[in-house]
Design an enzyme around this catalytic site. Structure first.
Site, PDB file in Angstrom:
ATOM      1  CD  GLN A 178      -2.778  -1.459   0.254  1.00 48.25           C
ATOM      2  OE1 GLN A 178      -3.748  -0.707   0.190  1.00 48.25           O
ATOM      3  NE2 GLN A 178      -2.581  -2.438  -0.629  1.00 48.25           N
ATOM      4  N   GLY A 190     -11.868   2.702   3.821  1.00 46.31           N
ATOM      5  CA  GLY A 190     -10.904   1.852   3.139  1.00 46.31           C
ATOM      6  C   GLY A 190      -9.968   2.616   2.220  1.00 46.31           C
ATOM      7  CG  HIS A 191      -7.248   0.252  -0.170  1.00 52.85           C
ATOM      8  ND1 HIS A 191      -6.369  -0.764  -0.423  1.00 52.85           N
ATOM      9  CD2 HIS A 191      -8.434  -0.156  -0.687  1.00 52.85           C
ATOM     10  CE1 HIS A 191      -6.988  -1.733  -1.072  1.00 52.85           C
ATOM     11  NE2 HIS A 191      -8.240  -1.385  -1.238  1.00 52.85           N
ATOM     12  CG  ASN A 192      -7.044   3.074  -3.406  1.00 48.49           C
ATOM     13  OD1 ASN A 192      -5.944   3.550  -3.165  1.00 48.49           O
ATOM     14  ND2 ASN A 192      -7.221   1.798  -3.723  1.00 48.49           N
TER      15      ASN A 192
END
Length: 350
Positions: free
Chosen positions: A198, A239-241
């Site tokens: 990540q 969450g990511h992004n």
């Protein structure tokens, strides 16, 4: 101890129109039902007018349309609730921090920490960190390598900011929150999971509040971005992004899966779930407990939750829902059977 202000001083500071005695002293805010002399309350919902009639408050905040519904000293403003918040802020000033670094804090030699900052006990400030003026870091916080934090932001106890994340000015991050931990990214290969590094960041813009024990994951490739003015409650997972649009509010226990994009001025109710890779338009409200499974491209309120019933009633409803497909098929077959009869009837009528 709270400082007291006269109504005249309050209006001079915050604006509004004052009716009644202007020398009444106000020391606290309170609800209409529980207010005591020396306290001020507000009314926005007409269903509480009966409570206004019996309140012990020394003054109230009303809309101009309600100027004559009480004889109490009153401040008139278009948005009593927001005005009430400003009065509360005036009466309850933020603590004044003493600048300096506690002896037990650990500061990397390459970190840039202005003399106006407050670094409390056992905080850790990593290499190449850049803090703005008057940043406050409470006990036990960990700020990773290369993090930048804007002026007047406050990290409460035991907040963790992972490497290279960016926090804007005037942000408040409450205890236990983790900003920039790895996103949940794994690629399947031959029955096993391969971790995807990540390598993005979390970027939090100005004037964002983040509640206790909230987690915001760093991006897999692109950054996770929380735009200016967002207010995020406790126990939220982003969450990511993900990208959260400016001035959106997210209530407690919400989960937003990776790569979801929320527009500006969205309101997400408690315990709602938003699946990944969806797009939510500006001005969307999601009711508490709802699961959003597709993109919402138009402003409005969306609800995806069965209303509560007694347990036995719920079991009957659930059983009925499970049979909907069967019932729909039976109706379809009946329509097919009835169609020739309807045609025959029309021909006879002719």
């Amino acid at each position: 101890m709270n400082k007291s202000y006269s109504l005249r001083e309050i209006v001079s500071t915050l604006g509004g129109e004052l009716l009644g005695k202007d020398d009444v002293l106000i020391s606290r805010v309170a609800s209409l039902a529980n207010a005591q002399p020396g306290q001020i309350s507000f009314l926005t919902d007409s269903k509480y007018r009966s409570v206004l009639a019996t309140t012990n408050a020394s003054a109230v905040i009303l809309t101009p349309q309600n100027r004559d519904i009480t004889a109490l000293p009153r401040i008139l403003t278009d948005n009593p609730y927001a005005y009430f918040a400003k009065v509360s802020d005036l009466l309850n000033p933020k603590p004044e921090y003493v600048a300096g670094v506690d002896d037990t804090a650990v500061i990397a030699p390459s970190a840039q920490v202005p003399a106006s900052c407050t670094i409390m006990a056992k905080a850790v400030v990593g290499a190449n960190v850049v803090l703005g003026e008057h940043v406050v870091v409470h006990p036990g916080c960990v700020i990773g390598e290369g993090v930048e934090i804007g002026a007047h932001s406050v990290l409460h106890a035991n907040v963790t900011i992972y490497h290279h994340c960016m926090i804007g000015e005037r942000c408040n991050i409450f205890s236990g929150s983790v900003i920039g931990g790895d996103g949940f990214g794994y690629a399947p290969e031959e029955g096993r999971w391969v971790k995807i590094p990540q390598v993005g960041r979390v970027v939090i813009e100005h004037d964002v509040d983040i509640g206790a024990n909230t987690t915001i994951d760093r991006g897999a490739i692109d950054d996770t971005i929380i735009h200016e003015g967002c207010k995020i409650d406790n126990l939220v997972q982003i969450g990511h992004n993900c990208r959260i649009g400016a001035h959106s509010v997210i209530a407690g226990c919400v989960g937003i899966a990776g790569s979801a994009v929320l527009g500006k001025h969205c309101r997400i109710g408690g315990a709602a779930m938003i699946l990944g890779h969806l797009e939510i338009a500006d001005g969307v409200t999601v009711s508490p407990g709802s699961m959003i499974t597709r993109s919402l491209m138009k402003a409005g309120t969306y609800t995806a939750l069965m209303p509560f019933q007694s347990h036995d009633e719920w079991l009957r409803t659930a059983a009925g829902i499970r049979r909907l497909g069967e019932l729909a098929e039976r109706v379809k077959q009946l329509e097919k059977q009835l169609a020739p009869q309807q045609v025959s009837g029309i021909q006879r009528d002719k």
